[in-house]
Design a protein around this motif. Sequence first.
Motif, mmCIF file in Angstrom:
data_model
loop_
_atom_site.group_PDB
_atom_site.id
_atom_site.type_symbol
_atom_site.label_atom_id
_atom_site.label_comp_id
_atom_site.label_asym_id
_atom_site.label_seq_id
_atom_site.Cartn_x
_atom_site.Cartn_y
_atom_site.Cartn_z
ATOM 1 N N ASP A 186 17.807 -46.646 -35.453
ATOM 2 C CA ASP A 186 16.821 -45.859 -36.192
ATOM 3 C C ASP A 186 17.251 -45.573 -37.632
ATOM 4 N N LYS A 187 18.292 -46.268 -38.110
ATOM 5 C CA LYS A 187 18.793 -45.988 -39.465
ATOM 6 C C LYS A 187 17.722 -46.247 -40.519
ATOM 7 N N PHE A 188 17.027 -47.385 -40.396
ATOM 8 C CA PHE A 188 16.028 -47.690 -41.416
ATOM 9 C C PHE A 188 14.828 -46.760 -41.290
ATOM 10 N N ALA A 189 14.450 -46.414 -40.087
ATOM 11 C CA ALA A 189 13.337 -45.483 -39.901
ATOM 12 C C ALA A 189 13.611 -44.165 -40.621
ATOM 13 N N ILE A 190 14.849 -43.706 -40.569
ATOM 14 C CA ILE A 190 15.233 -42.466 -41.247
ATOM 15 C C ILE A 190 15.169 -42.641 -42.761
ATOM 16 N N ILE A 191 15.667 -43.798 -43.262
ATOM 17 C CA ILE A 191 15.623 -44.068 -44.706
ATOM 18 C C ILE A 191 14.175 -44.101 -45.200
ATOM 19 N N ALA A 192 13.319 -44.821 -44.473
ATOM 20 C CA ALA A 192 11.919 -44.918 -44.874
ATOM 21 C C ALA A 192 11.265 -43.542 -44.904
ATOM 22 N N GLY A 193 11.545 -42.738 -43.882
ATOM 23 C CA GLY A 193 10.980 -41.391 -43.841
ATOM 24 C C GLY A 193 11.452 -40.521 -44.991
ATOM 25 N N SER A 194 12.704 -40.726 -45.409
ATOM 26 C CA SER A 194 13.237 -39.922 -46.512
ATOM 27 C C SER A 194 12.619 -40.298 -47.865
ATOM 28 N N LEU A 195 12.160 -41.540 -48.005
ATOM 29 C CA LEU A 195 11.548 -41.982 -49.255
ATOM 30 C C LEU A 195 10.070 -41.606 -49.346
ATOM 31 N N LYS A 196 9.468 -41.306 -48.227
ATOM 32 C CA LYS A 196 8.018 -41.106 -48.185
ATOM 33 C C LYS A 196 7.528 -39.957 -49.079
ATOM 34 N N PRO A 197 8.191 -38.798 -49.097
ATOM 35 C CA PRO A 197 7.699 -37.735 -49.990
ATOM 36 C C PRO A 197 7.675 -38.149 -51.459
ATOM 37 N N THR A 198 8.700 -38.884 -51.909
ATOM 38 C CA THR A 198 8.721 -39.359 -53.294
ATOM 39 C C THR A 198 7.594 -40.359 -53.524
ATOM 40 N N ALA A 199 7.374 -41.250 -52.554
ATOM 41 C CA ALA A 199 6.319 -42.255 -52.687
ATOM 42 C C ALA A 199 4.957 -41.610 -52.857
ATOM 43 N N LYS A 200 4.714 -40.540 -52.129
ATOM 44 C CA LYS A 200 3.402 -39.890 -52.186
ATOM 45 C C LYS A 200 3.172 -39.193 -53.515
ATOM 46 N N ASN A 201 4.236 -38.978 -54.287
ATOM 47 C CA ASN A 201 4.091 -38.319 -55.585
ATOM 48 C C ASN A 201 3.692 -39.275 -56.711
ATOM 49 N N PHE A 202 3.808 -40.581 -56.473
ATOM 50 C CA PHE A 202 3.372 -41.539 -57.491
ATOM 51 C C PHE A 202 1.848 -41.466 -57.612
ATOM 52 N N ASP A 203 1.364 -41.365 -58.840
ATOM 53 C CA ASP A 203 -0.085 -41.257 -59.060
ATOM 54 C C ASP A 203 -0.845 -42.430 -58.456
ATOM 55 N N VAL A 204 -0.221 -43.601 -58.485
ATOM 56 C CA VAL A 204 -0.919 -44.805 -58.049
ATOM 57 C C VAL A 204 -1.235 -44.784 -56.556
ATOM 58 N N PHE A 205 -0.578 -43.901 -55.774
ATOM 59 C CA PHE A 205 -0.821 -43.842 -54.333
ATOM 60 C C PHE A 205 -1.589 -42.585 -53.925
#
Length: 515
Positions: free
Chosen positions: A489-508
């Motif tokens: 589950d290492k990558f699942a945790i990494i992906a989850g940790s990036l998600k809040p930053t991703a949602k802050n990009f205006d383009v998304f």
Amino acid sequence: MESNLLKDQDAWLKQTWQTGGGKHISVLQSSTQELLRQVLLELQQLKRTFESKQLGQEDDDDSFTQLSSDSALLNEDRAELGEFKFREYGRVCQLVVLSSYRSSLKEFTLVTLSPSLQPGAEGPIHDGCVWLPDGRAQVSQKFSSMDEMILSGRFPDRGGILDLRYVEKSHGRVYDTLVVRCSFPDAVGTDREGGFLYLNISASLGSKSSELIPVFHERPRQLKENTYERTTFQYQYAYCSAPVWTNSSASHIKQWFMYHHTLTGGSIHYYMYDTTGIDDETMAVLKPLMDMGYLTFVNMHRQRLYNAWANTQDLIINDCLNRVRFVAKWALFWDFDEYLHVASPLSLSTLLEQAEEKAAPWVSFGNMFYNRKYCAPESEGKDWAVERMVYRLEAPVCGQENISHVCPGEMGHRKWIANPRMVKVGSIYRAVDPQKNGITLDTDVARINHYRGIAIRASDSDEVDCSIVKDPIHVKDNHTVDGWWFKDDKFAIIAGSLKPTAKNFDVFQAPLQDS
């Protein structure tokens, strides 16, 4: 009736090529050999002409129209805008040019399709290249030979040296991707008066029939010498897509973009090679990226008319490699069902800084398969598919035996990142030129996580995502699920940790409705 005839012809043509027809041709007298080769290719061209008439109404533009060399060159400088044409040259289509670029003050690169070279058979002969000054001409002049060019009062810069690289074996297909590089001993066109690059090709060795074809047009004042001296670039990264189809999963495509946009810090431009058209749901995901200048579409619909391996993916890779050469510092090559996973404490930027310090032209990643059926239970906040897909094979793909954590070469289905100013030719799984001095990483350092088919809509997919729930809490670390799949589950945790930053990009920020 005509359609059936063409189907029969195509089957015969493929059988002739695959069963060594080219080899048999090579033992004939040269005149007969050339004639038979022309017949084979003219039959294939007849098939393409018929298909283009059928497909021509699907596109509003003229991407299916058979262009003359003159009209094609008028659009050459528009290549940077994503407008490409498959320009056919030679009486029997000896060369199909997708795109052409100036690579330096002394060198030009053509990305082409050329008839496959079978064992013992001779293909078209590329005899040389010349630079003809005078870019003021709106269209190129046609010359049957160098003598005719000189007699007309036009005096080219001669001495261009050709380097030809067939990217892959033909895999039984009619066309191969051929990258043609033309290098001159001294800089050409630096007076900024413009000019034309001509390529001389013959049907076969010793053939009396040759053709001088214009393959690149540079307009007056178009050349900017400082372009080829850049050390800083508009983007840190450029992503070069695989062929894009109509049956994409819009929700997954958005998740893929959100993850990689965050991974690259947003300093990235995406090049999408559209081969069949984009459905409305997926276009809704891509439009904000286009509107904000992050994404360029390249129309590749006409690739369907050419029988080449992997839907001309090698052609796409080499076009993109040249297209981004002076746009981005690094070029990324993997698919929409693949995610780059860089293990802590490294990041993508630090990994590539190390590659730059070693003057490595490329970095290669192993391919680790994850299971899409077996998933962790749904839970609050885990709305990305890859957050629930936590079961993978023990080792990366390596042919039929998953035994190596490196597994170099094509059998490893490796994907890669290139310095586009150092890599001249590439293929799906590796850099072709240069093949040496790159960095081949162990999957414990960084890898491609492959969720095969996840980017396809469920109704069109062979598998159903998360159809079997396996709670990882109940699976021991060193035990397998169904004898194959290990919990990770290492990558699942990494992906989850990036998600809040991703949602802050205006383009998304735009809402998404997926079917």
